[in-house]
Design an enzyme around this catalytic site. Structure first.
Site, PDB file in Angstrom:
ATOM      1  N   ASN A   7       0.956  -1.245  -0.007  1.00 11.72           N
ATOM      2  CA  ASN A   7      -0.094  -0.023   0.040  1.00 11.72           C
ATOM      3  C   ASN A   7       0.987   1.306   0.015  1.00 11.72           C
ATOM      4  O   ASN A   7       1.565   1.346   1.082  1.00 11.72           O
ATOM      5  CB  ASN A   7      -0.742   0.029   1.246  1.00 11.72           C
ATOM      6  CG  ASN A   7      -1.504   1.350   1.490  1.00 11.72           C
ATOM      7  OD1 ASN A   7      -1.706   2.174   0.668  1.00 11.72           O
ATOM      8  ND2 ASN A   7      -2.203   1.345   2.585  1.00 11.72           N
ATOM      9  N   TRP A   8       0.976   1.847  -1.100  1.00 10.00           N
ATOM     10  CA  TRP A   8       1.917   3.005  -1.335  1.00 10.00           C
ATOM     11  C   TRP A   8       1.350   4.254  -0.350  1.00 10.00           C
ATOM     12  O   TRP A   8       2.124   5.182  -0.506  1.00 10.00           O
ATOM     13  CB  TRP A   8       1.942   3.084  -2.712  1.00 10.00           C
ATOM     14  CG  TRP A   8       3.089   2.165  -3.265  1.00 10.00           C
ATOM     15  CD1 TRP A   8       3.528   1.228  -2.797  1.00 10.00           C
ATOM     16  CD2 TRP A   8       4.039   2.409  -4.622  1.00 10.00           C
ATOM     17  NE1 TRP A   8       4.420   0.404  -3.732  1.00 10.00           N
ATOM     18  CE2 TRP A   8       4.506   1.339  -4.685  1.00 10.00           C
ATOM     19  CE3 TRP A   8       3.998   3.423  -5.575  1.00 10.00           C
ATOM     20  CZ2 TRP A   8       5.456   1.193  -6.068  1.00 10.00           C
ATOM     21  CZ3 TRP A   8       4.810   3.223  -6.595  1.00 10.00           C
ATOM     22  CH2 TRP A   8       5.692   2.258  -6.923  1.00 10.00           C
ATOM     23  N   LYS A   9       0.042   4.218  -0.302  1.00  9.82           N
ATOM     24  CA  LYS A   9      -0.449   5.534   0.498  1.00  9.82           C
ATOM     25  C   LYS A   9      -0.086   6.665  -0.590  1.00  9.82           C
ATOM     26  O   LYS A   9      -0.332   6.435  -1.699  1.00  9.82           O
ATOM     27  CB  LYS A   9      -0.010   5.668   1.849  1.00  9.82           C
ATOM     28  CG  LYS A   9      -0.049   4.475   2.581  1.00  9.82           C
ATOM     29  CD  LYS A   9       0.291   4.539   4.002  1.00  9.82           C
ATOM     30  CE  LYS A   9      -0.007   3.228   4.867  1.00  9.82           C
ATOM     31  NZ  LYS A   9       0.120   3.395   6.179  1.00  9.82           N
ATOM     32  N   GLY A 230       5.036   1.225   4.427  1.00 10.18           N
ATOM     33  CA  GLY A 230       6.585   1.736   4.200  1.00 10.18           C
ATOM     34  C   GLY A 230       7.485   0.929   3.351  1.00 10.18           C
ATOM     35  O   GLY A 230       8.238   1.605   2.437  1.00 10.18           O
TER      36      GLY A 230
HETATM   37  P1  PGA Z   1       3.188   0.434   7.606  1.00 11.52           P
HETATM   38  O1  PGA Z   1       1.769   0.583   6.937  1.00 11.52           O
HETATM   39  O2  PGA Z   1       3.568  -0.932   6.875  1.00 11.52           O
HETATM   40  O3  PGA Z   1       3.871   1.647   7.037  1.00 11.52           O
HETATM   41  O4  PGA Z   1       3.073   0.249   9.004  1.00 11.52           O
HETATM   42  C1  PGA Z   1       0.791  -0.602   6.829  1.00 11.52           C
HETATM   43  C2  PGA Z   1      -0.616  -0.019   6.654  1.00 11.52           C
HETATM   44  O5  PGA Z   1      -1.157   0.994   6.834  1.00 11.52           O
HETATM   45  O6  PGA Z   1      -1.138  -0.619   5.299  1.00 11.52           O
END
Ligand code: PGA
Length: 247
Positions: A7-9, A230
């Site tokens: 999930n690249w957000k 991340g």
């Molecule tokens: P993270 O995020 O691996 O950066 O903790 C996970 C997510 O929100 O899907």
């Protein structure tokens, strides 16, 4: 088959396509792979199509609106994601629940829209730090399972992602024992709610998954995959996580 999702957000420009090119070449010739999904920002979906062609990587969206189209400035429909090459969409991520005040019933409407568009949903649930400290984890998860998706929105590929909010982007991960115990609780609620599909739907863990902890998390029999934020942005880290999968 396990599902390893990135999930690249709100990260990624055209220059990030080279990370996917490296991922594609890193995966070449490998066997016993899990299902691999990358959810880039919607602006990159179309240009990723040719990059992932012929590779095992699939594409997903990060959120969708509940309606098919209309006067909803700035929103993206499930049909648009499908049209741009997605086969999945994440719904109910805690950042959407917080930033956009999305409720579980909003999430259920989005999961239904995903199904109508021919996408499979990855439905996120998870407790906050305060809820955990008050001993309210199971109650909140049960409520979210009850309200965040209806049985007719499930597809054979639908996944639930358990993401404790206090573990997202913090570097703190739930202990293996806690993941296992919570996943067993979630599985029991899914079976209660959905019957047979509740037994087979995949259950992912998310929250600070990285190369150093992915293998032991993915090795738990209650874990059918991971949702990675991340550490999915860099091809070498994401590849190392994929390598930790049972396939
Ligand atoms: P993270 O995020 O691996 O950066 O903790 C996970 C997510 O929100 O899907």
């Amino acid at each position: 088959m396990q599902l390893v999702t990135g999930n690249w957000k709100m990260n990624g420009l055209k220059s990030s396509l080279k990370e996917i090119e490296s991922l594609v070449s890193g995966l070449r010739g490998r066997t016993r792979l899990p299902e691999i999904l990358v959810c880039p920002p919607a602006t990159l979906l179309q240009s990723l199509g040719p990059v992932i062609q012929g590779s095992p990587i699939k594409l997903g969206g990060q959120a969708c609106h509940a309606k098919e189209s209309g006067a909803h400035t700035g929103d993206i429909s499930a049909d648009m994601l499908k049209d741009a090459g997605a086969s999945y969409v994440i719904v109910g991520h805690s950042e959407r629940r917080t930033d956009h005040k999305e409720t579980s019933s909003d999430v259920a409407a989005q999961a239904a829209a995903a199904r109508r568009a021919g996408l499979s949903a990855i439905v996120c649930i998870g407790e906050s730090e305060a809820q955990k400290n008050e001993g309210g984890t199971e109650q909140i998860l049960a409520q979210q399972i009850q309200a965040s998706v209806t049985a007719d929105s499930l597809t054979p590929e639908t996944a639930f992602a358990y993401e404790p909010i206090w573990a997202i982007g913090t570097g703190k991960t739930a202990s293996l024992n806690d993941i296992d115990r919570t996943h067993s609780f979630i599985r029991a609620r899914l079976e209660e709610r959905f019957g047979l599909p509740g037994k087979t739907v995949r259950l992912l863990y998310g929250g600070s998954v990285k190369p150093s902890n992915a293998r032991e998390i993915l090795n738990l029999t209650s874990v059918d995959g991971v949702l990675v934020g991340g550490a999915s942005l860099k091809a070498d880290e994401f590849l190392a996580i994929i390598e930790g999968s049972r396939g």
